[in-house]
Design a protein around this motif. Sequence first.
Motif, PDB file in Angstrom:
ATOM      1  N   ILE A  22       0.864  -1.172   0.000  1.00  0.00           N
ATOM      2  CA  ILE A  22       0.000   0.000   0.000  1.00  0.00           C
ATOM      3  C   ILE A  22       0.904   1.227   0.000  1.00  0.00           C
ATOM      4  CG2 ILE A  22      -1.762   1.287   1.268  1.00  0.00           C
ATOM      5  CD1 ILE A  22      -2.694  -1.412   2.412  1.00  0.00           C
ATOM      6  N   PRO A  23       0.815   2.080  -1.028  1.00  0.00           N
ATOM      7  CA  PRO A  23       1.671   3.266  -1.080  1.00  0.00           C
ATOM      8  C   PRO A  23       1.476   4.150   0.152  1.00  0.00           C
ATOM      9  CG  PRO A  23       0.613   2.914  -3.186  1.00  0.00           C
ATOM     10  CD  PRO A  23      -0.023   1.958  -2.212  1.00  0.00           C
ATOM     11  N   THR A  24       2.553   4.797   0.563  1.00  0.00           N
ATOM     12  CA  THR A  24       2.529   5.689   1.717  1.00  0.00           C
ATOM     13  C   THR A  24       2.640   7.129   1.239  1.00  0.00           C
ATOM     14  OG1 THR A  24       4.932   5.648   1.947  1.00  0.00           O
ATOM     15  CG2 THR A  24       3.685   3.920   3.111  1.00  0.00           C
ATOM     16  N   ALA A  25       2.601   8.062   2.184  1.00  0.00           N
ATOM     17  CA  ALA A  25       2.731   9.483   1.847  1.00  0.00           C
ATOM     18  C   ALA A  25       4.088   9.767   1.211  1.00  0.00           C
ATOM     19  CB  ALA A  25       2.530  10.330   3.096  1.00  0.00           C
ATOM     20  N   GLU A  26       5.107   9.002   1.574  1.00  0.00           N
ATOM     21  CA  GLU A  26       6.434   9.197   0.984  1.00  0.00           C
ATOM     22  C   GLU A  26       6.474   8.814  -0.496  1.00  0.00           C
ATOM     23  OE1 GLU A  26       9.158   6.979   3.368  1.00  0.00           O
ATOM     24  OE2 GLU A  26       8.907   8.281   5.108  1.00  0.00           O
ATOM     25  N   ASP A  27       5.526   8.009  -0.946  1.00  0.00           N
ATOM     26  CA  ASP A  27       5.476   7.567  -2.341  1.00  0.00           C
ATOM     27  C   ASP A  27       4.786   8.564  -3.260  1.00  0.00           C
ATOM     28  OD1 ASP A  27       6.715   5.110  -1.712  1.00  0.00           O
ATOM     29  OD2 ASP A  27       4.788   4.269  -1.103  1.00  0.00           O
ATOM     30  N   VAL A  28       4.089   9.546  -2.700  1.00  0.00           N
ATOM     31  CA  VAL A  28       3.320  10.499  -3.512  1.00  0.00           C
ATOM     32  C   VAL A  28       4.262  11.232  -4.467  1.00  0.00           C
ATOM     33  CG1 VAL A  28       1.929  12.609  -3.451  1.00  0.00           C
ATOM     34  CG2 VAL A  28       1.499  10.767  -1.816  1.00  0.00           C
ATOM     35  N   GLY A  29       3.873  11.269  -5.731  1.00  0.00           N
ATOM     36  CA  GLY A  29       4.654  11.946  -6.762  1.00  0.00           C
ATOM     37  C   GLY A  29       5.738  11.075  -7.383  1.00  0.00           C
ATOM     38  N   ARG A  30       5.895   9.867  -6.887  1.00  0.00           N
ATOM     39  CA  ARG A  30       6.918   8.969  -7.415  1.00  0.00           C
ATOM     40  C   ARG A  30       6.253   7.776  -8.105  1.00  0.00           C
ATOM     41  NH1 ARG A  30      10.607   8.495  -1.994  1.00  0.00           N
ATOM     42  NH2 ARG A  30      11.238  10.669  -1.912  1.00  0.00           N
TER      43      ARG A  30
ATOM     44  N   ARG B  32       8.470  -6.559 -15.414  1.00  0.00           N
ATOM     45  CA  ARG B  32       8.630  -5.269 -14.742  1.00  0.00           C
ATOM     46  C   ARG B  32       7.573  -4.304 -15.263  1.00  0.00           C
ATOM     47  NH1 ARG B  32      13.865  -7.153 -15.287  1.00  0.00           N
ATOM     48  NH2 ARG B  32      15.036  -7.199 -13.345  1.00  0.00           N
ATOM     49  N   ILE B  33       6.891  -3.673 -14.334  1.00  0.00           N
ATOM     50  CA  ILE B  33       5.850  -2.707 -14.664  1.00  0.00           C
ATOM     51  C   ILE B  33       6.140  -1.436 -13.873  1.00  0.00           C
ATOM     52  CG2 ILE B  33       3.375  -2.192 -14.573  1.00  0.00           C
ATOM     53  CD1 ILE B  33       2.922  -5.253 -14.505  1.00  0.00           C
ATOM     54  N   GLU B  34       6.077  -0.277 -14.543  1.00  0.00           N
ATOM     55  CA  GLU B  34       6.235   0.999 -13.850  1.00  0.00           C
ATOM     56  C   GLU B  34       4.914   1.744 -13.911  1.00  0.00           C
ATOM     57  OE1 GLU B  34       9.638   3.309 -14.943  1.00  0.00           O
ATOM     58  OE2 GLU B  34      10.943   1.541 -14.927  1.00  0.00           O
ATOM     59  N   THR B  35       4.486   2.236 -12.761  1.00  0.00           N
ATOM     60  CA  THR B  35       3.215   2.947 -12.684  1.00  0.00           C
ATOM     61  C   THR B  35       3.423   4.428 -12.951  1.00  0.00           C
ATOM     62  OG1 THR B  35       3.409   3.489 -10.333  1.00  0.00           O
ATOM     63  CG2 THR B  35       2.457   1.342 -10.884  1.00  0.00           C
ATOM     64  N   THR B  36       2.343   5.141 -13.090  1.00  0.00           N
ATOM     65  CA  THR B  36       2.410   6.599 -13.126  1.00  0.00           C
ATOM     66  C   THR B  36       2.664   7.069 -11.695  1.00  0.00           C
ATOM     67  OG1 THR B  36       0.018   6.718 -12.841  1.00  0.00           O
ATOM     68  CG2 THR B  36       0.842   6.788 -15.103  1.00  0.00           C
ATOM     69  N   PRO B  37       3.063   8.321 -11.491  1.00  0.00           N
ATOM     70  CA  PRO B  37       3.320   8.782 -10.117  1.00  0.00           C
ATOM     71  C   PRO B  37       2.103   8.590  -9.214  1.00  0.00           C
ATOM     72  CG  PRO B  37       4.188  10.353 -11.685  1.00  0.00           C
ATOM     73  CD  PRO B  37       3.412   9.344 -12.476  1.00  0.00           C
ATOM     74  N   VAL B  38       2.378   8.231  -7.979  1.00  0.00           N
ATOM     75  CA  VAL B  38       1.331   7.986  -6.987  1.00  0.00           C
ATOM     76  C   VAL B  38       0.638   9.301  -6.664  1.00  0.00           C
ATOM     77  CG1 VAL B  38       0.902   7.253  -4.600  1.00  0.00           C
ATOM     78  CG2 VAL B  38       2.563   6.028  -6.006  1.00  0.00           C
ATOM     79  N   LEU B  39      -0.693   9.267  -6.647  1.00  0.00           N
ATOM     80  CA  LEU B  39      -1.485  10.453  -6.311  1.00  0.00           C
ATOM     81  C   LEU B  39      -1.710  10.505  -4.807  1.00  0.00           C
ATOM     82  CD1 LEU B  39      -4.267  10.271  -9.045  1.00  0.00           C
ATOM     83  CD2 LEU B  39      -2.274  11.750  -9.020  1.00  0.00           C
ATOM     84  N   PRO B  40      -1.822  11.707  -4.250  1.00  0.00           N
ATOM     85  CA  PRO B  40      -2.139  11.782  -2.821  1.00  0.00           C
ATOM     86  C   PRO B  40      -3.570  11.321  -2.590  1.00  0.00           C
ATOM     87  CG  PRO B  40      -2.138  13.974  -3.790  1.00  0.00           C
ATOM     88  CD  PRO B  40      -1.664  13.021  -4.853  1.00  0.00           C
ATOM     89  N   ALA B  41      -3.830  10.862  -1.380  1.00  0.00           N
ATOM     90  CA  ALA B  41      -5.193  10.460  -1.032  1.00  0.00           C
ATOM     91  C   ALA B  41      -6.081  11.697  -1.084  1.00  0.00           C
ATOM     92  CB  ALA B  41      -5.228   9.850   0.353  1.00  0.00           C
ATOM     93  N   PRO B  42      -7.261  11.577  -1.684  1.00  0.00           N
ATOM     94  CA  PRO B  42      -8.131  12.758  -1.767  1.00  0.00           C
ATOM     95  C   PRO B  42      -8.626  13.159  -0.382  1.00  0.00           C
ATOM     96  CG  PRO B  42      -9.288  10.827  -2.561  1.00  0.00           C
ATOM     97  CD  PRO B  42      -7.871  10.408  -2.292  1.00  0.00           C
ATOM     98  N   THR B  43      -8.844  14.446  -0.212  1.00  0.00           N
ATOM     99  CA  THR B  43      -9.423  14.897   1.053  1.00  0.00           C
ATOM    100  C   THR B  43     -10.878  14.445   1.091  1.00  0.00           C
ATOM    101  OG1 THR B  43     -10.011  17.000   0.042  1.00  0.00           O
ATOM    102  CG2 THR B  43      -7.924  16.917   1.238  1.00  0.00           C
ATOM    103  N   PRO B  44     -11.370  14.129   2.254  1.00  0.00           N
ATOM    104  CA  PRO B  44     -12.758  13.665   2.318  1.00  0.00           C
ATOM    105  C   PRO B  44     -13.717  14.781   1.908  1.00  0.00           C
ATOM    106  CG  PRO B  44     -11.823  13.883   4.518  1.00  0.00           C
ATOM    107  CD  PRO B  44     -10.722  14.150   3.550  1.00  0.00           C
ATOM    108  N   PRO B  45     -14.822  14.428   1.297  1.00  0.00           N
ATOM    109  CA  PRO B  45     -15.785  15.462   0.891  1.00  0.00           C
ATOM    110  C   PRO B  45     -16.398  16.120   2.119  1.00  0.00           C
ATOM    111  CG  PRO B  45     -16.709  13.283   0.560  1.00  0.00           C
ATOM    112  CD  PRO B  45     -15.285  13.087   0.966  1.00  0.00           C
ATOM    113  N   PRO B  46     -16.942  17.314   1.950  1.00  0.00           N
ATOM    114  CA  PRO B  46     -17.571  17.978   3.096  1.00  0.00           C
ATOM    115  C   PRO B  46     -18.769  17.175   3.590  1.00  0.00           C
ATOM    116  CG  PRO B  46     -17.986  19.188   1.060  1.00  0.00           C
ATOM    117  CD  PRO B  46     -17.028  18.096   0.729  1.00  0.00           C
ATOM    118  N   ALA B  47     -19.076  17.358   4.850  1.00  0.00           N
ATOM    119  CA  ALA B  47     -20.218  16.644   5.438  1.00  0.00           C
ATOM    120  C   ALA B  47     -21.495  17.066   4.722  1.00  0.00           C
ATOM    121  CB  ALA B  47     -20.313  16.949   6.921  1.00  0.00           C
ATOM    122  N   ARG B  48     -22.340  16.094   4.485  1.00  0.00           N
ATOM    123  CA  ARG B  48     -23.605  16.375   3.807  1.00  0.00           C
ATOM    124  C   ARG B  48     -24.726  16.458   4.828  1.00  0.00           C
ATOM    125  NH1 ARG B  48     -23.439  12.266  -1.352  1.00  0.00           N
ATOM    126  NH2 ARG B  48     -21.428  12.953  -2.133  1.00  0.00           N
TER     127      ARG B  48
END
Length: 101
Positions: free
Chosen positions: A11-19, A46-62
């Motif tokens: 599972i990618p971590t915050a350190e993986d974001v952008g890599r 061997r497979i290379e992915t696109t850069p890891v995206l940051p986790a999206p911020t949760p949507p506002p409370a509905r």
Amino acid sequence: WTQVASSSTYIPTAEDVGRPIRIEIAIKRQTNKSSNNHVNQDEWLRIETTPVLPAPTPPPARQIITTAAPPNITRSHSQFKVICFNVLAQNYATSQIYPYC
């Protein structure tokens, strides 16, 4: 490249974001050179992915909109409630929340 795991899951971590992440898989095949001799051959995929995206911020409370309690109705058949959420509403599907939109 830096090895970050050697397990079957990661599972990618915050350190993986952008890599990008490189996945290396050893494919083991058995071949018969003779009826009594089995030889293992390794192939690497061997497979290379696109850069890891940051986790999206949760949507506002509905807010749930409710109406006044329904009047007591006695009927012979069952009653049920229907709740529907428009998960694709424009005000919730923004590029800040979902960068791939």
